[in-house]
Design a protein around this motif. Structure first.
Motif, short mmCIF file in Angstrom:
data_model
loop_
_atom_site.label_atom_id
_atom_site.label_comp_id
_atom_site.label_asym_id
_atom_site.label_seq_id
_atom_site.Cartn_x
_atom_site.Cartn_y
_atom_site.Cartn_z
N GLN A 1 0.83 -1.20 0.00
CA GLN A 1 0.00 0.00 0.00
C GLN A 1 0.86 1.26 0.00
OE1 GLN A 1 -2.81 -0.17 3.28
NE2 GLN A 1 -3.41 -2.27 2.73
N SER A 2 1.94 1.22 0.79
CA SER A 2 2.83 2.38 0.82
C SER A 2 3.54 2.57 -0.51
CB SER A 2 3.86 2.19 1.94
OG SER A 2 3.26 2.34 3.21
N LEU A 3 4.04 1.49 -1.07
CA LEU A 3 4.79 1.58 -2.33
C LEU A 3 3.89 2.07 -3.47
CD1 LEU A 3 6.94 -1.68 -2.13
CD2 LEU A 3 7.66 0.67 -1.63
N ASN A 4 2.63 1.67 -3.42
CA ASN A 4 1.69 2.07 -4.49
C ASN A 4 1.49 3.58 -4.56
OD1 ASN A 4 1.31 -0.58 -5.24
ND2 ASN A 4 -0.62 -0.83 -4.14
N LYS A 5 1.76 4.27 -3.45
CA LYS A 5 1.58 5.72 -3.43
C LYS A 5 2.46 6.42 -4.47
CE LYS A 5 0.43 5.89 1.51
NZ LYS A 5 0.87 6.36 2.85
N LYS A 6 3.61 5.78 -4.78
CA LYS A 6 4.51 6.36 -5.78
C LYS A 6 4.59 5.49 -7.03
CE LYS A 6 8.17 8.65 -5.00
NZ LYS A 6 9.53 9.14 -4.63
N GLY A 7 3.61 4.60 -7.19
CA GLY A 7 3.58 3.76 -8.37
C GLY A 7 4.54 2.59 -8.33
N TYR A 8 5.05 2.26 -7.14
CA TYR A 8 5.97 1.14 -6.99
C TYR A 8 5.22 -0.09 -6.48
CZ TYR A 8 9.71 4.66 -7.15
OH TYR A 8 10.55 5.67 -7.52
N SER A 9 5.90 -1.23 -6.51
CA SER A 9 5.35 -2.45 -5.95
C SER A 9 6.45 -3.20 -5.23
CB SER A 9 4.77 -3.34 -7.07
OG SER A 9 5.81 -3.85 -7.88
N LEU B 1 11.46 -3.38 -4.93
CA LEU B 1 12.43 -3.29 -3.84
C LEU B 1 13.71 -4.05 -4.19
CD1 LEU B 1 10.12 -3.82 -0.73
CD2 LEU B 1 11.41 -1.75 -1.27
N PRO B 2 14.87 -3.48 -3.85
CA PRO B 2 16.12 -4.19 -4.10
C PRO B 2 16.25 -5.37 -3.15
CG PRO B 2 16.54 -2.20 -2.84
CD PRO B 2 15.09 -2.17 -3.22
N PRO B 3 17.04 -6.38 -3.49
CA PRO B 3 17.24 -7.51 -2.58
C PRO B 3 17.93 -7.04 -1.31
CG PRO B 3 18.81 -7.58 -4.38
CD PRO B 3 17.83 -6.50 -4.73
N LYS B 4 17.59 -7.66 -0.20
CA LYS B 4 18.20 -7.25 1.08
C LYS B 4 19.71 -7.45 1.07
CE LYS B 4 15.27 -9.39 3.98
NZ LYS B 4 13.95 -9.54 3.34
N SER B 5 20.18 -8.38 0.26
CA SER B 5 21.63 -8.64 0.20
C SER B 5 22.41 -7.42 -0.28
CB SER B 5 21.92 -9.82 -0.72
OG SER B 5 21.44 -9.57 -2.04
N ALA B 6 21.71 -6.47 -0.90
CA ALA B 6 22.37 -5.25 -1.37
C ALA B 6 22.40 -4.16 -0.31
CB ALA B 6 21.66 -4.73 -2.62
N LEU B 7 21.78 -4.39 0.84
CA LEU B 7 21.64 -3.37 1.87
C LEU B 7 22.61 -3.60 3.02
CD1 LEU B 7 17.73 -3.38 2.06
CD2 LEU B 7 19.21 -2.07 0.51
N LYS C 1 9.44 6.83 3.29
CA LYS C 1 10.48 7.61 2.61
C LYS C 1 11.74 6.77 2.43
CE LYS C 1 9.05 12.17 4.30
NZ LYS C 1 9.42 13.33 5.17
N GLN C 2 12.06 5.96 3.44
CA GLN C 2 13.26 5.14 3.34
C GLN C 2 13.09 4.01 2.32
OE1 GLN C 2 15.76 5.16 7.20
NE2 GLN C 2 13.68 4.75 7.90
N ILE D 1 14.37 2.20 -3.50
CA ILE D 1 14.02 1.96 -4.90
C ILE D 1 14.66 2.99 -5.81
CG2 ILE D 1 12.10 1.82 -6.54
CD1 ILE D 1 10.35 0.79 -4.24
N ASP D 2 14.59 4.25 -5.40
CA ASP D 2 15.17 5.33 -6.23
C ASP D 2 16.66 5.11 -6.45
OD1 ASP D 2 12.68 6.48 -6.36
OD2 ASP D 2 13.06 7.95 -4.77
#
Length: 314
Positions: free
Chosen positions: A19-27, A31-37, A303-304, A309-310
């Motif tokens: 629901q949060s991601l849909n606010k900016k047209g995301y799904s 989201l990037p894989p957690k292994s990249a974080l 926002k985070q 995604i950005d």
């Protein structure tokens, strides 16, 4: 490669974030894989200091939903020695109990937290449930060092003097008898630990005497020593957590990172939370029982997520 189903049950927890991601047209798939974080191998422990109150389904569900895109290992700590695991908590979330007695002895919960890791755990981030943590800003910090709040400096002789002139603090006397119990613990410490307090904590004349214990990050390399020191303190006497945690970290971690804190001592308004959330590593308190504060917590977590995604797109 993006992750498409990062929740094992794929139900309510996924839908909140979707629901949060849909606010900016995301799904979810964006989201990037957690292994990249940086958070991928960090074990998150959330202490719900509820003092005997039944765990809040809404709080646990909301926090797990928004933390799980960052952390694959999450432990929820419930207050008390006896508890029944809530049936709505998904299998991928670890649930343990810890009797911190109104938060007075939450260093016991920190000790429990750092025992929950796996072979690839790089560190443990222990937090209270009533705060916002700025994971984007924390990404700038080295995960090989301990992170904590700055300590207040006092003369040890002042602490042990009636009135504690120059270092007034509510917790020195009744009900926790911090000054008396601190003296008991310090006298019990091995000589090497006392020497470390002199070097890293300015003991006794410029003693870094206490620090707030609502948040601390402990790297895996310090877990064994931190556990050893906390065991000693806990087995010696009931020392107030802001004294106990402070002592332990100065003994085991001479090189530390001081977090930029967003403690809202006077102004606890939504505006103050918003301002602190942009500059500090965390904001406290952010109470989920107050709708406006819960909403701003979610907005900041969104926002985070958007930032993740950005960054991955760019």
């Amino acid at each position: 490669m993006a992750i498409h189903h990062f929740y094992t049950d794929g139900s309510f927890y996924t839908s909140l974030v979707e629901q949060s991601l849909n606010k900016k047209g995301y799904s979810i798939s964006d989201l990037p894989p957690k292994s990249a974080l940086w958070t991928d191998k960090i074990h998150l422990c959330i202490n719900l200091n509820l003092n005997g109150i039944k765990p809040s389904k809404a709080v646990i569900e909301t926090q797990v939903s928004y933390y799980f895109p960052f952390f694959k290992n999450i432990t929820v700590i419930l207050n008390g020695d006896n508890f029944i695991r809530p049936d709505y908590v998904p299998e991928f979330v670890d649930v343990i109990s810890c009797d911190s007695y109104y938060g007075w002895y939450q260093h016991k919960c920190i000790r429990s937290c750092i025992q929950r890791g796996s072979d690839d755990t790089e560190g443990f981030l222990y937090i209270a449930d009533d705060m916002f943590i700025n994971l984007t800003k924390m990404a700038e910090l080295p995960t090989t060092k301990l992170w904590t709040i700055g300590s207040r400096v006092c003369s040890y002789s002042s602490i042990q003097t009636p009135g504690h002139e120059g270092c007034e603090w509510y917790w020195w006397d009744a009900p926790t008898y911090g000054a008396k119990n601190l003296d008991i613990v310090i006298k019990s410490l091995p000589a090497k630990w006392k020497e470390q307090l002199v070097k890293t904590a300015g003991f006794p004349d410029h003693f870094k005497a206490y620090c707030i214990s609502d948040i601390i990050y402990i790297p895996q390399a310090l877990v064994m020593n931190m556990t050893h020191v906390l065991d000693h303190i806990i087995n010696t006497t009931e020392l107030f957590c802001e004294l106990a945690t402070n002592l332990a970290m100065h003994i085991v971690a001479p090189d530390r990172i001081t977090l930029l804190d967003g403690y809202l001592w006077d102004d606890k308004s939504v505006a103050a939370i918003k301002e602190m959330a942009t500059t500090a590593h965390f904001v406290h308190p952010v109470k989920f029982g107050i709708r406006e504060q819960r909403d701003i917590w979610i907005q900041n977590m969104e926002k985070q997520l958007f930032n993740l995604i950005d960054m991955s797109i760019s």
